[in-house]
Design an enzyme around this catalytic site. Structure first.
Site, PDB file in Angstrom:
ATOM      1  N   THR A  76       0.856  -1.439  -0.031  1.00 18.52           N
ATOM      2  CA  THR A  76       0.004   0.030  -0.065  1.00 18.52           C
ATOM      3  C   THR A  76       0.892   1.406  -0.175  1.00 18.52           C
ATOM      4  O   THR A  76       0.408   2.458  -0.020  1.00 18.52           O
ATOM      5  CB  THR A  76      -0.928   0.075   1.069  1.00 18.52           C
ATOM      6  N   SER A  78       2.716   4.555  -0.734  1.00 25.21           N
ATOM      7  CA  SER A  78       3.016   5.532  -1.506  1.00 25.21           C
ATOM      8  C   SER A  78       3.330   6.900  -0.918  1.00 25.21           C
ATOM      9  O   SER A  78       2.598   7.336   0.101  1.00 25.21           O
ATOM     10  CB  SER A  78       1.798   5.903  -2.358  1.00 25.21           C
ATOM     11  N   SER A 117      -4.628   3.671  -8.053  1.00 25.16           N
ATOM     12  CA  SER A 117      -5.707   4.622  -7.769  1.00 25.16           C
ATOM     13  C   SER A 117      -6.352   5.256  -8.970  1.00 25.16           C
ATOM     14  O   SER A 117      -5.874   4.764 -10.115  1.00 25.16           O
ATOM     15  CB  SER A 117      -4.515   5.883  -7.290  1.00 25.16           C
ATOM     16  N   TYR A 145       2.095  12.208  -9.652  1.00 20.50           N
ATOM     17  CA  TYR A 145       1.652  10.931  -8.682  1.00 20.50           C
ATOM     18  C   TYR A 145       0.822   9.893  -9.597  1.00 20.50           C
ATOM     19  O   TYR A 145       0.968   8.634  -9.319  1.00 20.50           O
ATOM     20  CB  TYR A 145       0.765  11.792  -7.705  1.00 20.50           C
ATOM     21  N   LYS A 149       1.891   5.986 -10.060  1.00 19.72           N
ATOM     22  CA  LYS A 149       0.797   4.908  -9.710  1.00 19.72           C
ATOM     23  C   LYS A 149       0.626   4.016 -10.814  1.00 19.72           C
ATOM     24  O   LYS A 149       0.248   2.885 -10.829  1.00 19.72           O
ATOM     25  CB  LYS A 149      -0.490   5.740  -9.034  1.00 19.72           C
ATOM     26  N   PRO A 172     -10.649   4.903  -5.648  1.00 17.48           N
ATOM     27  CA  PRO A 172     -10.847   6.250  -5.810  1.00 17.48           C
ATOM     28  C   PRO A 172     -10.707   6.857  -4.445  1.00 17.48           C
ATOM     29  O   PRO A 172     -10.004   6.218  -3.461  1.00 17.48           O
ATOM     30  CB  PRO A 172     -12.566   6.126  -5.996  1.00 17.48           C
ATOM     31  N   ILE A 174     -10.619   7.573  -0.806  1.00 17.82           N
ATOM     32  CA  ILE A 174     -11.038   6.937   0.344  1.00 17.82           C
ATOM     33  C   ILE A 174     -11.437   7.539   1.623  1.00 17.82           C
ATOM     34  O   ILE A 174     -10.934   8.419   1.977  1.00 17.82           O
ATOM     35  CB  ILE A 174      -9.959   5.962   0.910  1.00 17.82           C
TER      36      ILE A 174
HETATM   37  N1  LIG Z   1      -6.166   7.883   0.663  1.00 20.90           N
HETATM   38  C1  LIG Z   1      -6.745   7.907  -0.496  1.00 20.90           C
HETATM   39  O1  LIG Z   1      -7.924   8.251  -0.632  1.00 20.90           O
HETATM   40  C2  LIG Z   1      -6.288   6.955  -1.526  1.00 20.90           C
HETATM   41  C3  LIG Z   1      -6.997   6.947  -2.946  1.00 20.90           C
HETATM   42  C4  LIG Z   1      -6.617   6.153  -4.034  1.00 20.90           C
HETATM   43  C5  LIG Z   1      -5.404   5.213  -3.704  1.00 20.90           C
HETATM   44  N2  LIG Z   1      -4.795   5.495  -2.655  1.00 20.90           N
HETATM   45  C6  LIG Z   1      -3.560   4.411  -2.446  1.00 20.90           C
HETATM   46  O2  LIG Z   1      -3.592   3.807  -1.125  1.00 20.90           O
HETATM   47  C7  LIG Z   1      -2.544   3.762  -0.712  1.00 20.90           C
HETATM   48  C8  LIG Z   1      -2.409   4.109   0.868  1.00 20.90           C
HETATM   49  O3  LIG Z   1      -2.730   5.470   0.975  1.00 20.90           O
HETATM   50  P1  LIG Z   1      -3.024   6.089   2.575  1.00 20.90           P
HETATM   51  O4  LIG Z   1      -4.069   7.215   2.488  1.00 20.90           O
HETATM   52  O5  LIG Z   1      -3.355   4.905   3.257  1.00 20.90           O
HETATM   53  O6  LIG Z   1      -1.765   6.596   2.599  1.00 20.90           O
HETATM   54  P2  LIG Z   1      -0.856   6.853   4.042  1.00 20.90           P
HETATM   55  O7  LIG Z   1      -1.658   6.741   5.251  1.00 20.90           O
HETATM   56  O8  LIG Z   1       0.183   7.992   3.986  1.00 20.90           O
HETATM   57  O9  LIG Z   1       0.041   5.670   4.004  1.00 20.90           O
HETATM   58  C9  LIG Z   1       1.105   5.168   3.302  1.00 20.90           C
HETATM   59  C10 LIG Z   1       2.169   4.887   4.047  1.00 20.90           C
HETATM   60  O10 LIG Z   1       3.692   4.438   3.319  1.00 20.90           O
HETATM   61  C11 LIG Z   1       4.677   4.779   4.099  1.00 20.90           C
HETATM   62  N3  LIG Z   1       5.787   4.882   3.275  1.00 20.90           N
HETATM   63  C12 LIG Z   1       5.806   6.099   2.573  1.00 20.90           C
HETATM   64  N4  LIG Z   1       7.019   6.033   1.798  1.00 20.90           N
HETATM   65  C13 LIG Z   1       7.561   4.919   2.098  1.00 20.90           C
HETATM   66  C14 LIG Z   1       8.917   4.266   1.764  1.00 20.90           C
HETATM   67  N5  LIG Z   1       9.598   4.741   0.933  1.00 20.90           N
HETATM   68  N6  LIG Z   1       9.091   2.954   2.521  1.00 20.90           N
HETATM   69  C15 LIG Z   1       8.351   2.563   3.059  1.00 20.90           C
HETATM   70  N7  LIG Z   1       7.254   2.836   3.649  1.00 20.90           N
HETATM   71  C16 LIG Z   1       6.895   4.257   3.088  1.00 20.90           C
HETATM   72  C17 LIG Z   1       4.410   5.593   5.194  1.00 20.90           C
HETATM   73  O11 LIG Z   1       4.900   5.196   6.541  1.00 20.90           O
HETATM   74  P3  LIG Z   1       6.208   5.774   6.854  1.00 20.90           P
HETATM   75  O12 LIG Z   1       6.326   7.131   7.159  1.00 20.90           O
HETATM   76  O13 LIG Z   1       6.316   5.037   8.169  1.00 20.90           O
HETATM   77  O14 LIG Z   1       7.367   5.235   5.927  1.00 20.90           O
HETATM   78  C18 LIG Z   1       2.866   5.788   5.213  1.00 20.90           C
HETATM   79  O15 LIG Z   1       2.250   5.194   6.408  1.00 20.90           O
HETATM   80  C19 LIG Z   1      -1.390   4.632  -1.354  1.00 20.90           C
HETATM   81  O16 LIG Z   1      -0.733   3.516  -2.454  1.00 20.90           O
HETATM   82  C20 LIG Z   1      -2.448   5.357  -2.388  1.00 20.90           C
HETATM   83  O17 LIG Z   1      -1.604   5.643  -3.407  1.00 20.90           O
HETATM   84  C21 LIG Z   1      -5.301   6.240  -1.614  1.00 20.90           C
END
Ligand SMILES: NC(=O)c1ccc[n+]([C@@H]2O[C@H](COP(=O)([O-])OP(=O)(O)OC[C@H]3O[C@@H](n4cnc5c(N)ncnc54)[C@H](OP(=O)(O)O)[C@@H]3O)[C@@H](O)[C@H]2O)c1
Length: 346
Positions: A76, A78, A117, A145, A149, A172, A174
């Protein structure tokens, strides 16, 4: 999951990743390894382990696979969509390649599920099926971005083979408990009394997904990949996952405001033209760049406004048929639960 399944969740301390870990934990025979740069230890349960690692560090990632020997990987990680292009490319493209290489080299790893995404795809306004979807590429894209993705989405599908089954879950926006992005922005707008404003005509539809259902979809895909009967239909495939209720962006936002006790009547809405907002956002970014030499970025960002000009309309029939995915039964109830959490915690 089957007996003693080991699942490695990258980004398992993040918003979506945290819900995936909670969901996995419902099966007492599953152990979970969380991998991120600074994983947050939230449980002393022996079935969960925390591993600090950057997914772009090939040596560290290989060592972790040797140690954990996961049966399944749910990836997951990003950076935030507004992060620098270099971080997006390094993490989403190079990091995904590193994980795929380690997963293929690990004898025990049979399943790899990637979180993609709506930003990875060209926007649509009629229900889109996966076979008609067009991913951005390194040479044709709107936002960095989305490009990163999209490239990772394609890499994961292409990596499918006899030694590793792969699947892509496309999401989409979340919403839900523990959100650090979308709901906090809505709550901030509400507190600043900006919730009666909208950008543009609010005609284009978007998809939304409740976080617990987004999490469940990843687990359905990883379970299927580990099941020799179900795997052939899932391996190498991408799936659209949403609540299945495409709607204009500000209609959804106003449902959230209403659930928080601040309904907005149609006659109370003030519209700001999209073109004007694009200019304001671009100007704001330049002014911040000039005066802070790139050290700070404004809250209003051009790519956020451009996103409102895109939209998404998906068919989730493939996920229903092949994964057995069912969207949230009552979206209004899910919004209510989410906004109750957001008003207390944001
Ligand atoms: N949120 C949305 O609305 C949405 C919509 C569509 C798709 N997505 C996709 O869903 C996924 C999760 O999104 P989210 O909103 O849950 O994001 P999030 O809360 O920011 O979680 C992403 C995690 O990735 C870790 N991370 C970032 N860079 C890293 C690296 N280089 N190595 C290891 N860990 C790393 C971070 O933890 P650390 O800081 O501890 O490294 C962070 O906790 C992503 O792939 C995003 O593209 C999200």
């Amino acid at each position: 999951m089957s007996q003693s399944t080991r699942v490695l969740v990258t980004g398992g301390s993040g918003f979506l990743g945290g819900h995936i870990v909670q969901h996995l934990f419902q099966d007492p025979a599953t152990t979970v390894a969380i991998v991120s740069r600074k994983p947050k230890s939230t449980s002393s349960d022996a079935r969960i382990s925390y591993h600090a690692a950057d997914i772009t560090d090939e040596t560290r990632i290989k060592a972790l696979f040797d140690e954990i020997k996961p049966h399944a990987v749910i990836h997951t990680v990003s950076p935030h969509h507004t992060d620098a292009a270099s971080a997006l490319i390094r993490t989403n493209i190079d990091g995904t390649k590193t994980l795929l290489k380690a997963a293929k080299a690990c004898h025990e790893t049979q399943a790899f599920v990637y979180t993609s995404s709506d930003s990875a795809l060209q926007p649509t306004q009629v229900p889109l099926t996966e076979d008609k979807a067009v991913l951005y590429t390194e040479t044709h894209y709107v936002r960095c971005y989305g490009m990163t993705k999209a490239v990772a989405d394609a890499l994961v599908q292409a990596a499918n083979g006899s030694e590793l089954g792969t699947a892509v879950i496309r999401l989409p926006s979340i919403y839900g408990e523990d959100d650090t992005n979308f709901l906090p922005q809505l709550v901030s707008g509400l507190r600043k009394k900006e919730h009666k404003m909208q950008v543009g005509k609010n005609k284009k539809v978007f998809e939304f997904v409740y976080v617990k259902k987004a999490a469940e979809a990843h687990i359905l895909a990883s379970r299927a990949l580990l099941d020799s009967q179900k795997a052939p239909a899932v391996a190498g495939q991408a799936f659209f996952i949403s609540d299945g209720i495409p709607q204009p962006f500000f209609d959804f936002a106003r449902k959230c405001y209403a659930a928080a006790g601040s309904p907005v009547k149609p006659e109370e809405v003030t519209s700001i033209p999209l073109g004007a907002m694009k200019v304001m956002a671009s100007l704001g970014e330049w002014i911040y760049f000039i005066f802070t030499l790139g050290a700070k970025t404004p809250t209003l960002r051009r790519d956020g406004i451009d996103h409102l000009d895109g939209g998404a309309c998906w068919s989730i029939e493939k996920a229903r048929r092949i994964l057995g995915y069912e969207p949230v039964a009552d979206q209004d109830e899910a919004i209510k639960i989410s906004m109750d959490w957001a008003m207390k915690n944001c």
